[in-house]
Design an enzyme around this catalytic site. Structure first.
Site, PDB file in Angstrom:
ATOM      1  CG  HIS A 265      36.306 -13.071  24.276  1.00  0.00           C
ATOM      2  ND1 HIS A 265      37.261 -12.864  23.316  1.00  0.00           N
ATOM      3  CD2 HIS A 265      36.070 -14.416  24.274  1.00  0.00           C
ATOM      4  CE1 HIS A 265      37.593 -14.028  22.760  1.00  0.00           C
ATOM      5  NE2 HIS A 265      36.883 -14.984  23.327  1.00  0.00           N
ATOM      6  CG  HIS A 306      44.967  -9.041  23.718  1.00  0.00           C
ATOM      7  ND1 HIS A 306      45.597 -10.248  23.909  1.00  0.00           N
ATOM      8  CD2 HIS A 306      43.873  -9.285  22.956  1.00  0.00           C
ATOM      9  CE1 HIS A 306      44.903 -11.175  23.273  1.00  0.00           C
ATOM     10  NE2 HIS A 306      43.856 -10.632  22.700  1.00  0.00           N
ATOM     11  CG  ASP A 363      37.049  -6.244  19.536  1.00  0.00           C
ATOM     12  OD1 ASP A 363      36.655  -6.710  18.458  1.00  0.00           O
ATOM     13  OD2 ASP A 363      37.179  -6.917  20.561  1.00  0.00           O
TER      14      ASP A 363
HETATM   15  N1  CMC Z   1      41.264   0.365  30.125  1.00  0.00           N
HETATM   16  C1  CMC Z   1      41.803   0.753  31.287  1.00  0.00           C
HETATM   17  N2  CMC Z   1      42.635   0.008  32.041  1.00  0.00           N
HETATM   18  C2  CMC Z   1      42.929  -1.212  31.574  1.00  0.00           C
HETATM   19  C3  CMC Z   1      42.395  -1.707  30.370  1.00  0.00           C
HETATM   20  C4  CMC Z   1      41.537  -0.856  29.638  1.00  0.00           C
HETATM   21  N3  CMC Z   1      41.000  -1.266  28.468  1.00  0.00           N
HETATM   22  N4  CMC Z   1      42.853  -2.957  30.151  1.00  0.00           N
HETATM   23  C5  CMC Z   1      43.644  -3.240  31.212  1.00  0.00           C
HETATM   24  N5  CMC Z   1      43.694  -2.187  32.065  1.00  0.00           N
HETATM   25  C6  CMC Z   1      44.475  -2.083  33.302  1.00  0.00           C
HETATM   26  C7  CMC Z   1      43.862  -2.912  34.421  1.00  0.00           C
HETATM   27  O1  CMC Z   1      42.954  -2.122  35.167  1.00  0.00           O
HETATM   28  C8  CMC Z   1      45.091  -3.275  35.210  1.00  0.00           C
HETATM   29  O2  CMC Z   1      45.502  -2.148  35.965  1.00  0.00           O
HETATM   30  P1  CMC Z   1      46.182  -2.351  37.436  1.00  0.00           P
HETATM   31  O3  CMC Z   1      47.447  -3.109  37.170  1.00  0.00           O
HETATM   32  O4  CMC Z   1      46.387  -0.978  37.936  1.00  0.00           O
HETATM   33  O5  CMC Z   1      45.183  -3.130  38.226  1.00  0.00           O
HETATM   34  C9  CMC Z   1      46.161  -3.506  34.137  1.00  0.00           C
HETATM   35  O6  CMC Z   1      45.752  -2.666  33.031  1.00  0.00           O
HETATM   36  C10 CMC Z   1      46.280  -4.944  33.661  1.00  0.00           C
HETATM   37  O7  CMC Z   1      45.018  -5.357  33.211  1.00  0.00           O
HETATM   38  P2  CMC Z   1      44.362  -6.764  33.475  1.00  0.00           P
HETATM   39  O8  CMC Z   1      42.874  -6.571  33.638  1.00  0.00           O
HETATM   40  O9  CMC Z   1      45.086  -7.474  34.567  1.00  0.00           O
HETATM   41  O10 CMC Z   1      44.668  -7.482  32.115  1.00  0.00           O
HETATM   42  P3  CMC Z   1      43.980  -8.767  31.572  1.00  0.00           P
HETATM   43  O11 CMC Z   1      44.990  -9.437  30.744  1.00  0.00           O
HETATM   44  O12 CMC Z   1      43.372  -9.564  32.675  1.00  0.00           O
HETATM   45  O13 CMC Z   1      42.766  -8.198  30.690  1.00  0.00           O
HETATM   46  C11 CMC Z   1      41.484  -7.426  28.853  1.00  0.00           C
HETATM   47  C12 CMC Z   1      42.790  -8.109  29.300  1.00  0.00           C
HETATM   48  C13 CMC Z   1      41.363  -7.544  27.330  1.00  0.00           C
HETATM   49  C14 CMC Z   1      40.280  -8.153  29.478  1.00  0.00           C
HETATM   50  C15 CMC Z   1      41.511  -5.956  29.293  1.00  0.00           C
HETATM   51  O14 CMC Z   1      42.620  -5.301  28.728  1.00  0.00           O
HETATM   52  C16 CMC Z   1      40.226  -5.239  28.915  1.00  0.00           C
HETATM   53  O15 CMC Z   1      39.224  -5.358  29.632  1.00  0.00           O
HETATM   54  N6  CMC Z   1      40.198  -4.466  27.777  1.00  0.00           N
HETATM   55  C17 CMC Z   1      39.006  -3.796  27.326  1.00  0.00           C
HETATM   56  C18 CMC Z   1      38.068  -4.779  26.666  1.00  0.00           C
HETATM   57  C19 CMC Z   1      38.541  -5.149  25.283  1.00  0.00           C
HETATM   58  O16 CMC Z   1      38.888  -4.316  24.461  1.00  0.00           O
HETATM   59  N7  CMC Z   1      38.512  -6.476  25.005  1.00  0.00           N
HETATM   60  C20 CMC Z   1      38.843  -7.008  23.679  1.00  0.00           C
HETATM   61  C21 CMC Z   1      40.090  -7.853  23.713  1.00  0.00           C
HETATM   62  S1  CMC Z   1      40.688  -8.181  22.043  1.00  0.00           S
HETATM   63  C22 CMC Z   1      39.422  -9.107  21.320  1.00  0.00           C
HETATM   64  C23 CMC Z   1      39.442 -10.495  21.786  1.00  0.00           C
HETATM   65  O17 CMC Z   1      40.391 -11.237  21.421  1.00  0.00           O
HETATM   66  O18 CMC Z   1      38.521 -10.899  22.481  1.00  0.00           O
END
Ligand code: CMC
Length: 427
Positions: A265, A306, A363
């Site tokens: 986050h 995201h 970010d």
């Molecule tokens: N790098 C590599 N792979 C990723 C990433 C990433 N940053 N984000 C998602 N994926 C992959 C994930 O491994 C999954 O792959 P698979 O389908 O093969 O298992 C797929 O993409 C879908 O991801 P998810 O984890 O199911 O997506 P989510 O909606 O649960 O997670 C997130 C969203 C923001 C937690 C995630 O994208 C992430 O961890 N990003 C990096 C951290 C980040 O930049 N966070 C800031 C978010 S914006 C600021 C805010 O509003 O807080």
């Protein structure tokens, strides 16, 4: 909410009619409350398909990359308005007139100082404590200082708490920084605008007053605007959940700050810069991207992806523009910006990211701007918390001013079935 459509759920020949509600924008919502009376719960870990509340504050269309606050696009607010205006808008639902804005800004200015006793609170922390740890503690402690406005059923108390939180957040954030570097706390200056006052409290000392660069103050103000609200994200949902128990607003915002801290986050802005530092140089980007794609490696491309945006985060676009403006204005050539751009270019062409619709989020570029302003990495998430405060409060206010129930999710229990206790000497 309105709607005449119904969804029908059939389980073991039993039919349950579920009303479908339509908002002003966004997908229709199936009201599943009636399944409880039929003996079922719904299952949605991470709330990926669950609307937890009705809200009029912020709308996101993740596929189109649209973010609206009270209907106004974030790009227009970030480039044409001020953070004070956005705070007013989020809290009150409409943009202020010139006199309303002045009155609001003056009211906020009147509350920028913190109780003198609060500074002793800081001394209980180690100097090397993470500023977010200090922030969680100090904001939670505000409820011990402002007893006079804790009646959440009283709208006047709620408004005073809202103003106090918005006003004191920069003072408390800057005090976290000053404490960590061992410098005296700097009192707020009410002749300065919100962002300039924050930069003054961060960088002035009792021996030398810092002249705040207007370009940096404008960039800071824009960063605050870009973080001001984001619908039902994890920290805002935490604030609402804590608030649903009738906890006081300072405790609720402290809970939101704790939820924001995680690297998935708000902690991502700090993690992006650490990641860029680890990659080191442009020739190592491809190798890093290989690691990110390797499922046996837990490395993530921080600042990418995201839950809601399956397109460019509109905040990231304005942030990148602001980054260019700040670095140009300061004449800074930051190799980490080039590294970030190379990383973005490679990721946006790579099938791993394309197929998963992973784009830069808010970010990705914010850390580079904050670094250029002179803000240390450990303060990045504190800045996010500061900016998000009006959003958290607006959601808390919206919930408390309307009928609500204590937030109490259910579960799919997969543990042991009932069994008899066996005394320790018989096990
Ligand atoms: N790098 C590599 N792979 C990723 C990433 C990433 N940053 N984000 C998602 N994926 C992959 C994930 O491994 C999954 O792959 P698979 O389908 O093969 O298992 C797929 O993409 C879908 O991801 P998810 O984890 O199911 O997506 P989510 O909606 O649960 O997670 C997130 C969203 C923001 C937690 C995630 O994208 C992430 O961890 N990003 C990096 C951290 C980040 O930049 N966070 C800031 C978010 S914006 C600021 C805010 O509003 O807080």
């Amino acid at each position: 909410m309105s709607g005449s459509k119904t969804a029908t759920l059939t389980i073991d020949g039993q039919t349950i009619n579920l009303p479908i509600q339509s908002g002003t924008l966004g997908p229709d919502v199936i009201d599943v409350k009636d399944v409880l009376a039929k003996g079922y719960f719904t299952f949605d870990p991470g709330f990926v398909a669950t609307a937890s509340c009705e809200s009029k504050i912020t709308y996101i269309d993740g596929d189109q990359g649209i973010l609206l606050h009270r209907g106004y696009p974030i790009e227009q607010l970030a480039t044409q308005s001020s953070y004070a205006e956005v705070c007013y808008l989020l809290l009150n639902g409409e943009l202020p007139s010139a006199s309303q804005l002045q009155e609001f800004s003056e009211r906020v200015s009147n509350h920028t100082m913190v109780h003198e006793q609060l500074q002793f609170f800081y001394r209980g922390f180690r100097r090397d404590a993470h500023p977010m740890a200090v922030m969680c503690g100090v904001i939670g402690a505000l409820s011990a200082f402002y007893h006079d406005s804790l009646d959440i059923k009283n709208p006047e108390h709620r408004n005073i708490s809202a103003i106090r939180l918005i006003a004191k957040m920069p003072t408390i954030a800057a005090m976290c920084y000053k404490y960590s570097v061992g410098q005296p706390f700097i009192y707020p200056r009410n002749d300065l605008d919100y962002a300039s006052n924050f930069l003054h409290m961060m960088f002035s000392t009792p021996c030398a007053e810092t002249e705040v660069n207007p370009v940096l103050a404008r960039a800071m103000d824009r960063i605050f605007i870009l973080h001001a609200d984001h619908e039902q994200n994890a920290s805002t949902s935490t604030v609402r959940m804590a608030g649903s128990t009738d906890a006081n607003p300072f405790a609720c915002i402290a809970a939101g700050i704790a939820a924001l801290w995680g690297p998935s986050h708000g902690g991502a802005n700090e993690a992006v810069l650490r990641m860029l530092g680890e990659i080191g140089s442009a020739d190592r980007v491809e190798d890093f991207v290989r690691r990110v794609k390797d499922k046996s490696d837990s490395t993530k491309l921080m600042g990418f992806g995201h839950r809601v945006y399956k397109n460019f985060d509109p905040r990231a676009k304005v942030m990148k523009q602001t980054c260019d403006e700040v670095l140009n204005a300061l004449g800074i050539h930051d190799p980490q910006l080039e590294l970030a751009m190379k990383l973005e270019e490679i990721a946006l062409k790579d099938d791993y990211f394309v197929s998963r619709k992973l784009y830069p989020n808010v970010d990705f570029y914010s850390g580079i701007i904050l670094k250029a302003i002179g803000i240390p990495m450990s303060m990045f998430t504190v800045i996010f918390a500061l900016g998000r405060t009006p959003g958290w409060i607006a959601h808390w206010q919206e919930m408390i001013a309307n009928p609500y129930k204590i937030a109490r999710p259910r579960q799919l229990y997969t543990g042991a079935t009932q069994r008899d206790y066996v005394r320790v000497d018989q096990r």
